[in-house]
Design an enzyme around this catalytic site. Structure first.
Site, PDB file in Angstrom:
ATOM      1  N   ASP A  81       0.854  -1.070   0.225  1.00  0.00           N
ATOM      2  CA  ASP A  81      -0.045  -0.073   0.013  1.00  0.00           C
ATOM      3  C   ASP A  81       0.868   1.201   0.125  1.00  0.00           C
ATOM      4  OD1 ASP A  81      -2.537   1.601   0.329  1.00  0.00           O
ATOM      5  OD2 ASP A  81      -2.344   1.421   2.373  1.00  0.00           O
TER       6      ASP A  81
ATOM      7  N   HIS B 127      -6.956  10.287   4.756  1.00  0.00           N
ATOM      8  CA  HIS B 127      -6.335   9.291   5.501  1.00  0.00           C
ATOM      9  C   HIS B 127      -6.477   9.770   7.107  1.00  0.00           C
ATOM     10  CE1 HIS B 127      -3.958   8.162   1.959  1.00  0.00           C
ATOM     11  NE2 HIS B 127      -4.580   6.970   2.281  1.00  0.00           N
ATOM     12  N   GLY B 128      -6.848   8.622   7.800  1.00  0.00           N
ATOM     13  CA  GLY B 128      -6.862   9.098   9.429  1.00  0.00           C
ATOM     14  C   GLY B 128      -8.404   9.181   9.766  1.00  0.00           C
TER      15      GLY B 128
ATOM     16  N   SER C  25     -11.669   4.882   6.289  1.00  0.00           N
ATOM     17  CA  SER C  25     -12.026   4.873   7.657  1.00  0.00           C
ATOM     18  C   SER C  25     -12.930   6.260   8.129  1.00  0.00           C
ATOM     19  CB  SER C  25     -10.631   4.666   8.434  1.00  0.00           C
ATOM     20  OG  SER C  25     -10.225   3.528   8.603  1.00  0.00           O
TER      21      SER C  25
ATOM     22  N   ASN D  95     -10.134   0.694   0.752  1.00  0.00           N
ATOM     23  CA  ASN D  95      -9.035   0.413   1.890  1.00  0.00           C
ATOM     24  C   ASN D  95      -9.638   1.062   3.152  1.00  0.00           C
ATOM     25  OD1 ASN D  95      -7.450   0.070  -0.371  1.00  0.00           O
ATOM     26  ND2 ASN D  95      -5.802   1.435  -0.058  1.00  0.00           N
TER      27      ASN D  95
HETATM   28 CO    CO Z   1      -4.125   5.261   1.189  1.00  0.00          CO
END
Ligand code: CO
Ligand code: CO
Length: 283
Positions: A82, A179-180, A210, A229
């Site tokens: 990744d 991200h996060g 997420s 993802n």
């Molecule tokens: Co990513």
């Protein structure tokens, strides 16, 4: 012998209008939890490691763990690099036994991104391994150069040209995810996703899922995302479970005790997201 590449699972997902869940693992417990969830739901699954994870372990270590677990699994399992930072990292992971790689050149100028993504795609193709690349930017901690302007989003015509010139197997797109965990509710440019889907032939990948609602993930899958993802929320599930275990039993000595609790938490999270992606029952 269920250790496979990501090629068939992503093309099947594209044809079947669902998405394969790709889950980031940091250790043996997370690998086992992800595979247990996939077996329970009869889902194909991708396990992946970032560059940071490869500094914590090594590609050889993760490949050995995932391969040995996958070979005893009842569902197809793939191990994917990744956000591969370089050609050299892709080579190392392929030699170690990874069955899928990503080259993330999204911080580079367009032509430079094409050049390095094509190099990795050519290398991977020579040994029968699919290659994901990224155009546009996903915000958050894996991209500290992200700006607030529109340039973080993937341009559909550039995406088409990028996919054709690089020969990649799948494309990660920027449509407003990060991200996060999110601060506030993320706004996704889903119309842009449909425009990209209309002109790009290869499977599309959604990063930074997420913290997206189930509805948001479903909408992206409906509009053509074939791989989603999940990383931060699994790390969170794992760590909260360990913390909770220590609260209940501060004197615990055996790592297997809280390891089991962490695996249960990760497995539950993976199962919930697989159902949202629609990959349950597809293996
Ligand atoms: Co990513
Ligand atoms: Co069953």
């Amino acid at each position: 012998m269920a250790y496979v590449t990501s090629k068939k699972m992503l093309l099947d997902a594209q044809a079947g209008h669902y998405a394969v869940g790709a889950f980031n693992a940091e250790n043996m417990e997370m690998v086992k939890a992800i595979i247990r969830a996939a077996e329970e739901l009869h889902a194909p699954v991708m396990i992946q490691t970032t560059g940071g994870t490869l500094k914590y372990g090594t590609p050889e270590t993760y490949a050995a763990i995932v391969k040995s677990e996958a070979e005893r699994a009842s569902v197809p399992v793939c191990l994917h690099l990744d956000h591969g930072p370089s050609y050299e990292t892709a080579v190392r992971c392929i030699v170690a036994g990874y069955s899928s790689v990503m080259m993330d050149g999204s911080k580079l100028p367009f032509e430079d991104n094409i050049k390095v993504s094509k190099q990795v795609a050519d290398l991977a193709a020579a040994v029968g391994i699919p290659c994901e690349a990224e155009l546009g930017k996903v915000g958050g901690k894996e991209d500290d150069t992200v700006s607030d302007g529109k340039d973080i989003y993937t341009d559909p015509q550039e995406a088409k040209e990028f996919a054709e010139r690089t020969g990649i197997s799948s494309l990660a797109v920027g449509i407003g995810t990060s991200h996060g965990f999110y601060k506030g509710t993320p706004v996704l440019d889903v119309n842009r996703l449909s425009e990209i889907r209309a002109v790009v032939e290869v499977p599309l990948v959604l990063h930074g899922a997420s913290g997206l609602t189930d509805e948001q993930v479903r909408e992206c899958v409906t509009r053509g995302i074939c791989k989603v993802n999940f990383a931060t929320e699994l790390r969170n599930a794992y760590s909260r479970a360990v913390a909770d275990y220590f609260k209940k039993d501060p004197d615990v000595v055996d790592p297997k005790k809280y390891g089991e609790a962490a695996m249960e938490a990760v497995k539950a999270q993976v199962e919930a997201r697989m159902k949202v992606c629609g990959c349950d029952g597809k293996a």
